[in-house]
Write an enzyme that holds these catalytic residues in place. Structure first.
Site, PDB file in Angstrom:
ATOM      1  N   TRP A 101      -9.242  -0.974  -1.425  1.00  0.00           N
ATOM      2  CA  TRP A 101      -8.684  -0.451  -0.170  1.00  0.00           C
ATOM      3  C   TRP A 101      -9.653   0.498   0.514  1.00  0.00           C
ATOM      4  CZ3 TRP A 101      -5.403  -3.678   1.389  1.00  0.00           C
ATOM      5  CH2 TRP A 101      -4.469  -4.259   0.535  1.00  0.00           C
ATOM      6  N   ASP A 171      -5.915   8.099   2.339  1.00  0.00           N
ATOM      7  CA  ASP A 171      -4.921   7.024   2.240  1.00  0.00           C
ATOM      8  C   ASP A 171      -4.126   7.302   0.963  1.00  0.00           C
ATOM      9  OD1 ASP A 171      -3.512   4.699   1.701  1.00  0.00           O
ATOM     10  OD2 ASP A 171      -5.245   3.349   1.810  1.00  0.00           O
ATOM     11  N   LYS A 195       5.032   1.087  -0.897  1.00  0.00           N
ATOM     12  CA  LYS A 195       4.734   1.296  -2.310  1.00  0.00           C
ATOM     13  C   LYS A 195       5.738   2.270  -2.935  1.00  0.00           C
ATOM     14  CE  LYS A 195       1.194  -1.272  -1.529  1.00  0.00           C
ATOM     15  NZ  LYS A 195      -0.140  -0.900  -1.082  1.00  0.00           N
TER      16      LYS A 195
HETATM   17  C1  LIG Z   1      -1.200  -1.593  -0.264  1.00  0.00           C
HETATM   18  C2  LIG Z   1      -2.261  -0.658   0.166  1.00  0.00           C
HETATM   19  C3  LIG Z   1      -2.888  -0.776   1.413  1.00  0.00           C
HETATM   20  C4  LIG Z   1      -2.580  -1.889   2.389  1.00  0.00           C
HETATM   21  O1  LIG Z   1      -1.364  -1.683   2.952  1.00  0.00           O
HETATM   22  P1  LIG Z   1      -0.812  -2.633   4.131  1.00  0.00           P
HETATM   23  O2  LIG Z   1       0.390  -1.870   4.561  1.00  0.00           O
HETATM   24  O3  LIG Z   1      -0.491  -3.941   3.490  1.00  0.00           O
HETATM   25  O4  LIG Z   1      -1.848  -2.744   5.166  1.00  0.00           O
HETATM   26  C5  LIG Z   1      -3.827   0.169   1.750  1.00  0.00           C
HETATM   27  N1  LIG Z   1      -4.149   1.167   0.919  1.00  0.00           N
HETATM   28  C6  LIG Z   1      -3.574   1.298  -0.285  1.00  0.00           C
HETATM   29  C7  LIG Z   1      -3.968   2.432  -1.170  1.00  0.00           C
HETATM   30  C8  LIG Z   1      -2.611   0.396  -0.702  1.00  0.00           C
HETATM   31  O5  LIG Z   1      -2.047   0.525  -1.911  1.00  0.00           O
END
Ligand SMILES: *Cc1c(COP(=O)(O)O)cnc(C)c1O
Length: 360
Positions: A101, A171, A195
């Site tokens: 990511w 993030d 998540k």
């Molecule tokens: C799942 C995830 C993403 C991507 O998320 P989307 O909402 O599908 O774009 C980005 N960063 C992390 C850390 C993730 O776990």
């Protein structure tokens, strides 16, 4: 009707209590005669829902008043572009690449300016967090970027990088609300909610006010300007209304559970249970260096991919779902987010012990 133990990395398990409450309100939300899904986002009823969600999140995370909370769409992945578009005033940003990511965010930023990879753990399949105490931060960097919890690889920053005074952007998709956080150490904290907080379709961005300006990269779409959404209090256009409503319920559930301190204890207890077993098992082992282990995502292997497949199959039959690891790591991954009860982890470990006994 039976609920199983869902170890999916995302979309992921939500508190059963919240789902039941939402089910109860599905046809008639608090005497409105309609579902929240059918309601105008400009209605007084919905205004209360979104305002309360924001207030509860502010309380949970102790968000200082000079930060805005934005409820957006496009997934965490759209923020990979929105962040450079809004923040790259000098056209330079530093990225610490600790997984897929972070790498995607870095690659996206390369399209908008000079993105500098100042550290990486790719040399060892992202199984650790690099030492970030004295990195070569670019003198004109607009921000330093991290992915705080690496969902795929199961690592987590236990200390934030020394950004040498630069704005930190994180993030936190897979560790959102899993433990207390000092928001004032960040310029931007953001994550997709699917998540650990709610249904896919909502992204929460917590951003320091001085970083919200009209001075964005040329060509930045109106919808991708943080200022657009900050000025309109996340109601510039139709927000992901139902998703925000569920997030609000999860915030209330966390408050009722005792807030982020209680969440941290709950998550530490679950993770310790699983990691302790992995450390003593003769068959299974964790794939991450101990110091950097995530409380949320626990990857593990047997070392034999046929046996891994057998385990995943038998586990599914026994009611433990979505334990297959990401294709780049192989093996298994148990995601044990806030809503995973301790019994889920205890029963998984019991099952692993039995599997180990039968496959010596
Ligand atoms: C799942 C995830 C993403 C991507 O998320 P989307 O909402 O599908 O774009 C980005 N960063 C992390 C850390 C993730 O776990």
């Amino acid at each position: 009707m039976g609920r199983i133990y869902n170890f999916s990395a995302g979309p992921a398990v939500l508190p059963e209590e919240v789902l039941r409450e939402a089910a109860g309100e599905m046809l008639d939300y608090q005497g409105s005669g309609m579902s929240v899904m059918e309601m105008s986002h400009r209605s007084k009823t919905y205004d209360t829902i979104i305002k309360e969600a924001e207030a509860d999140l502010r309380e949970l995370m102790n968000i200082p008043s000079n930060y805005k909370v934005l409820f957006l769409q496009g997934g965490a992945s759209l923020e990979f572009a929105a962040i450079p578009m809004n923040l790259m005033k000098n056209g330079v940003a530093d990225y610490i690449v600790t997984g897929e990511w972070a790498k995607k965010a870095y690659q996206e930023a390369c399209m908008y300016g000079k993105a500098v990879k100042i550290a990486s753990s790719e040399d060892k399949t992202f199984s650790y967090i690099p030492d970030c105490s004295d990195l070569p931060i670019s003198p004109d960097a607009d921000y330093v970027y991290i992915c705080e919890n690496n969902t795929i690889y199961g690592t987590k920053f236990k200390t934030l990088p020394n950004t040498k005074g630069k704005v930190l952007v994180a993030d936190v998709s897979s560790c959102f609300l899993s433990e207390p956080v000092d928001v004032s150490k960040y310029g931007v904290i953001y994550g997709g909610v699917q998540k650990n907080i709610g249904p896919a379709g909502v992204v929460i961005v917590i951003i320091r006010e001085d970083l919200i300006t009209d001075d964005v990269l040329p060509g930045t779409p109106t919808m991708m300007k943080f200022k657009t959404h900050a000025d309109a209090q996340s109601l510039y256009n139709t927000p992901p209304a139902y998703g925000i409503y569920i997030c609000g319920k999860v915030f209330k559930w966390i408050k009722k559970m005792g807030g982020l301190d209680a969440m941290k204890l709950h998550n530490e207890k679950k993770a310790k249970y699983l990691y302790d077993f992995l450390d003593e098992s003769a068959l299974f082992r964790g794939t991450v260096v101990k110091e950097d282990r995530s409380l949320m995502n626990v990857p593990f292997v047997t070392g034999n991919s046929d046996l891994d497949d057998k385990f995943i199959k038998e586990a599914k039959k026994a009611g433990f779902d979505s334990l297959k690891g990401h294709r780049s790591v192989g093996g298994m991954r148990a995601s044990i987010y806030n809503a995973m009860p301790i019994e889920g982890v205890q029963k998984l470990v019991e099952f692993m012990k039995k599997f180990e006994e039968e496959n010596k």
